[in-house]
Design a protein around this motif. Structure first.
Motif: not given
Length: 645
Positions: A587-600, A622-632
């Protein structure tokens, strides 16, 4: 000067020693015929990491994180480290040779144990040794037990038996000194059996049965040995508590015996009905064997849902047990044989939802029958006193010849594969193994072997996974019309195929080939459609299989660019198994691909209130959330640079 004749006891000991050496040599020679047997599904699943162990940390994980049982079986895993970083076939042969040595050691321990028990029952030394040697020989040559040694991973069974038998032998030794030193005897028995049982459990969980084996010895074979009453009561009471603890564990393991297990497809009660019938089949295979009767594959067995066969089987055992109880004062051997056999099957052939049948479950369970037969043969009355041991010896030699035939078949993988498919035509594993052996032998010339493989697959009424594996082997080696026909057959059978996890691995392989056009005319869209057909299959609607099917459908939809379908499959998978980490990761992979960070981030936060396993921890989230914020942050920085060149 004439030499003095050897003393009678010295001659006896030399004779028995030579007999034991002959037994070990013959057993080793027979088992060496199977040294080049293949590796099988459980071998690869549990031991494949051995090929790439490079660091102490990896070795430690291999030992401590085994997945074959709830405790990880660390001692068995540790014993496999000596085969690390070898070529696969060399490692397999070396590991199988170690298995043979363990089997020989167990044979020696059973001889010692049997001789001690017979002496405690008042037999003279010579008679005790020959009866015990006969029982050890019959056990060592029993074809039913061949798979325990020839299947690599079943070292877990034989090693647990080795540790447990050492403890049991020390326990029996305590009886010899209990009349003079009762406290020391009890201490020796407790420490020996306790340490042996603990080591056995760390090799395989059914090592917990050894206190029950000790109870059978104490209550059935040696109930009247001279010993202080408090000592007898304490020993038997402690051993009885061990049996009671196991029974309580088994009875409370499953609260609802009638509910169908989503993985197995049958209930606890249905398994019990089936196992009581299979116990008779084990006895038949043990004492009336044929070289071709033994196989690693029993996935074609189905549960027995009627009541005639289970009822008659249970009544048969009940009648035998009742007769054995009534004649126990005249001879305890029938009761000993039955209770020992039942003890050996207490964990693996009752309510624990394991697969229905495997030959290795009899590895120690049949020894009581071997010792009882040997003892009864030597106790034949009157004019039959010599005939009994002679017939027993002939029978044991016949067992050795049949075992030689069995191990010779196992040592020739192609011969074994053909034999097992003939014996188990509806076994998906047997058909898949045949295809694998032909593929290994023919390689790029597999097309010439396909007709033989196809005959086996078509004879199997429900071998969808095996047919998919054969399709993988056919890719690039047959024409497109043939490949299309095979795919069409799979599409038709996918809605009725029996659930099997190996099917998902083969789907992954097919998708990878289709993605690079290595199996024309099959496309990634075809693989996705095949997976959708599984979603219509009632066998794949049980929780565990449905989650896996949805996950694969999501992955294959993503690969063909249908993100909407991928999200939909993942949403259904999450609703069924929200704490499965790979679902969240995709789910995170697909959402980050579309830059849907709040959904991730929302997907991560949905998991926090849930009761999670040891994989999806707070630290992982926590680690996954940090990766999302870093990508954002990286995306926003890149966007600002693009806006302000």
């Amino acid at each position: 000067m004439r030499s003095l004749p050897l003393a009678k006891d010295t001659r006896h000991r030399v004779s028995v020693g030579l007999g034991l050496i002959l037994l070990l040599s013959a057993t080793c020679f027979i088992y060496l015929q199977g040294l080049n047997a293949s590796t099988f599904y459980d071998d690869r699943r549990n031991l494949s990491a051995l090929e790439t162990l490079d660091t102490l940390e990896e070795a430690w994980r291999f030992v401590t994180e085994g997945g074959a049982g709830p405790l990880g079986r660390p001692l068995a895993q540790l014993s496999f480290l000596i085969h690390a970083n070898q070529p696969r076939m060399d490692a397999a042969s070396d590991a199988r040779f170690v298995n043979i040595l363990i089997h020989l050691a167990n044979g020696v321990l059973l001889y010692v144990l049997g001789a001690m028990l017979l002496r405690l029952r008042g037999q003279d030394e010579a008679r005790s040794d020959w009866i015990a040697l006969g029982a050890a020989a019959l056990w060592s040559f029993m074809p039913l037990l061949a798979s325990t040694t020839l299947i690599l991973i079943q070292r877990q069974t034989s090693l647990a038996t080795l540790f447990g038998l050492i403890g049991l032998t020390v326990f029996v030794y305590g009886y010899f000194i209990q009349s003079q030193r009762p406290k020391q005897a009890l201490l020796i028995q407790g420490l020996g059996l306790g340490i042996g049982t603990l080591l056995a459990i760390l090799a395989k969980e059914n090592g917990a049965l050894f206190p029950v084996y000790a109870l059978v010895i104490d209550a059935v074979l040696l109930p009247n040995l001279s010993a202080p009453s408090p000592l007898r009561r304490l020993r038997r009471g402690t051993l009885s508590l061990g049996l009671a603890a196991l029974l309580v564990y088994l009875l409370t393991l499953n609260q609802d015996w009638s509910s169908v297990d989503p993985l197995r497809g049958w209930s606890v009660f249905e398994r019990l009905q089936t196992e009581v019938v299979l116990l008779w089949q084990y006895l038949y295979l043990a004492f009336f064997p044929q070289p071709t009767a033994f196989s690693p594959f029993y996935d074609d067995l189905t549960v027995i849902r009627g009541w005639w066969a289970p009822t008659l089987s249970a009544l048969g055992f009940l009648a035998l047990t009742l007769i054995a109880v009534l004649i126990r004062r005249r001879t305890p051997w029938p009761l000993f044989a039955l209770t020992w056999f039942f003890t050996g099957h207490l964990l693996e052939s009752t309510v624990i939802l394991l697969e229905l049948m495997f030959e290795h479950r009899n590895y120690l369970a049949v020894y009581g029958l071997c010792l009882a037969l040997s003892a009864l043969a030597w106790q034949a009355p009157g004019r039959y006193a010599r005939l009994g041991p002679a017939l027993f010896g002939v029978y044991t030699l016949l067992m050795a010849l049949i075992l030689y035939g069995t191990t010779s078949i196992w040592g020739q993988p192609l011969v074994a594969a053909e034999s097992w498919v003939k014996r188990h035509p509806n076994s998906q594993r047997a058909v898949a193994y045949l295809a694998e052996i032909y593929h290994a032998g023919f390689g790029d010339d597999i097309s010439s072997a396909l007709p033989r493989i196809d005959r086996a697959a078509h004879a199997c009424s429900d071998c969808t996974d095996a047919k998919l594996q054969i399709l993988l082997y056919a890719c690039g080696h047959t024409g497109e019309d043939d490949i299309r026909q095979r795919l069409d057959d799979l599409m038709q059978s996918a809605t009725t195929a029996q659930a099997l996890f190996q099917l998902f691995y083969n789907l992954d392989s097919l998708q990878k080939l289709a993605a690079v056009n290595a199996c024309p005319p099959i496309t990634p869209e075809d693989v996705y459609r095949l997976t959708l057909r599984l979603l219509d299959n009632p066998h794949y609607t049980t929780w565990l299989y449905h989650v896996h099917t949805l996950f694969h459908a999501a992955y294959f939809a993503k690969e063909i660019g249908d993100l909407e379908a991928a999200y939909a499959h993942l949403a259904k998978a999450e609703s069924l198994s929200p704490t499965t980490l790979p679902i969240l990761q995709m789910q995170l992979h697909l959402l980050l691909k579309e830059h849907r960070y709040s959904d991730a981030l929302a997907a991560i936060e949905r998991r926090r209130p849930l009761k999670r396993d040891r994989i999806m921890t707070d630290a992982v989230l926590d680690e996954l959330a940090d990766e999302v914020r870093k990508d954002q942050a990286g995306f926003e920085t890149s966007s600002r640079h693009n806006d302000n060149p």
